[in-house]
Design an enzyme around this catalytic site. Structure first.
Site, PDB file in Angstrom:
ATOM      1  CB  CYS A 249      34.380 -28.721 121.262  1.00 40.28           C
ATOM      2  SG  CYS A 249      34.102 -30.425 119.849  1.00 40.28           S
ATOM      3  CG  LEU A 349      31.471   8.622 121.863  1.00 42.54           C
ATOM      4  CD1 LEU A 349      33.261   7.965 122.805  1.00 42.54           C
ATOM      5  CD2 LEU A 349      31.517   7.254 120.338  1.00 42.54           C
ATOM      6  CD  GLU A 374      31.184 -20.871 122.882  1.00 42.19           C
ATOM      7  OE1 GLU A 374      30.515 -22.147 123.654  1.00 42.19           O
ATOM      8  OE2 GLU A 374      30.766 -21.022 121.450  1.00 42.19           O
TER       9      GLU A 374
END
Length: 395
Positions: A249, A349, A374
């Site tokens: 999974c 920025l 994960e």
């Protein structure tokens, strides 16, 4: 286009990667991009600042209505999308916010995937159609307070009591936990590690939210507490025993992260590119200075190499040839490069880079979580190290 005529250069697609997509791929991408633009981007800075997502259940139903939940699965109301289409959906959602992509990923790639692959027909019929529609939100209970990278050491235990199972333990850092209607929980048993489909209204189950996060703030993160939760015998996933279940999974979820992280990177890069064209210092746009152009060029290189890598791995998955080591390769590279792109964009920025008026710092802080969930950097490095040398360094 006549022979010999080159297409114009697109700063947002410098390698022409859109040429790799067929009309159905483009339709999926455009649908997800438009939904994110309409339903997430106008609000996500406020959600992030508040640390909550009002109406998250309605967002789940909307994602279900456009086929985004469990979209790579077949049957039971799922869209049966290709790996590339699923990846594009992850990219577009994470370009809005990692927390929103996590909502979709945990629903489809973890909880639904576990039931679809390892569940009984009754479990599939009971849960998957409602989860695909977003009527029921799912969560996935593997990580524990003391066992993250080493799930084999989990302490959550399920014992037989007559014809029932009784689960006791705790899970930590669980996305969707407190809004879930069903949890896929992995536990030790006398016969090995097993997965259980747990309705969250079962007596003894609770999911307190984790507060004070500085990452994934537009996402629900919870602890799962299982205090002698009694389940019928048919709550167990019948088709798998051992860590092979949860790890497969996770492999599917990691594939989505390979794409999703590039969405966050793209958003940061495009913000920096637009800003560099408009922001003037010393009498001209800062995009006209060599150092700024060097930064933009390096960011574009890593961004589009990462997207190309995601495409390649998607084609391998489509052909049934994607190995776990290759998923580790993609997750390790793309998340690491996405963070660096965000950090470089922040420098372009300047002080505005830390403001929620721009997405850059929000993406950067989110990716700090994506970097370690994960599978941490170290775990994926060791997966690759073992594959390269043939020597297992985990133990």
């Amino acid at each position: 286009m006549s022979a010999g005529t080159l297409p114009s250069f697109d700063p947002r697609d410098p390698l022409g990667l859109d040429d790799l997509l067929d009309p159905e791929d483009l339709a999926v991408r455009d649908t997800m991009r438009q939904w994110a633009a309409d339903r997430v981007l106008p609000h996500v800075a406020d959600w992030f600042e508040r640390g909550e997502v009002p109406g998250i259940r309605e967002l789940a139903r909307e994602l279900g209505s456009i086929g985004a939940l469990g979209m790579s699965l077949t049957g039971y109301g799922c869209a049966g999308a290709s790996p590339i289409q699923y990846g594009l959906a992850c990219l577009e959602l994470e370009a809005a916010d990692s927390g929103i992509r996590s909502l979709m990923s945990v629903q489809g790639s973890l909880s639904m995937y576990a039931i679809h692959r390892f569940g009984s027909e009754e479990q599939k019929q009971r849960w998957l159609p409602r989860m695909a529609a977003g009527e029921v939100i799912g969560c996935f209970g593997l990580t524990e307070p003391d066992h993250g990278s080493d799930p084999a050491g989990m302490r959550t235990y399920a014992k037989r009591d007559g014809s029932d199972w009784v689960l006791t333990g705790r899970k930590m850092w669980i996305t969707n936990g407190s809004v879930a209607g069903v949890a896929v929980v992995w536990a030790r048993t006398d016969e090995g590690i097993r997965g259980f489909v747990v309705p969250t209204d079962a007596p003894g189950f609770s999911a307190p939210d984790i507060k004070h996060k500085w990452s994934l703030r537009a996402s629900v993160t919870s602890e799962l507490v299982l205090d002698e939760v009694r389940l019928p015998v048919d709550a167990v996933l019948p088709e798998v025993t051992g860590l092979r279940g949860p790890l497969s999974c996770l492999g599917h979820a990691r594939y989505g992260i390979i794409w999703g992280s590039m969405g966050a990177a793209r958003s940061a890069f495009e913000s920096a590119l637009d800003y560099a064209r408009e922001r003037e210092q010393f009498g001209r746009p800062i995009g006209g200075f060599q150092l700024t152009q060097a930064k933009l060029a390096d960011m574009a290189l890593e961004l589009h190499k990462g997207i190309l890598l995601a495409h390649h791995l998607g084609r391998r998955m489509e052909a049934g040839r994607l190995r776990p080591e290759q998923v580790s390769f993609g997750k390790l590279n793309n998340v690491r490069e996405a963070i660096e792109i965000c950090r470089t964009a922040r420098t372009i920025l300047g002080a505005n880079g830390i403001s929620l008026e721009y997405p850059v710092m929000r993406h950067a802080t989110n990716l700090e979580s994506v970097l370690t969930y994960e599978g941490t950097v170290e775990m994926h490095q060791l997966v690759l190290g073992k594959a390269l040398t043939g020597i297992d360094a985990f133990r």
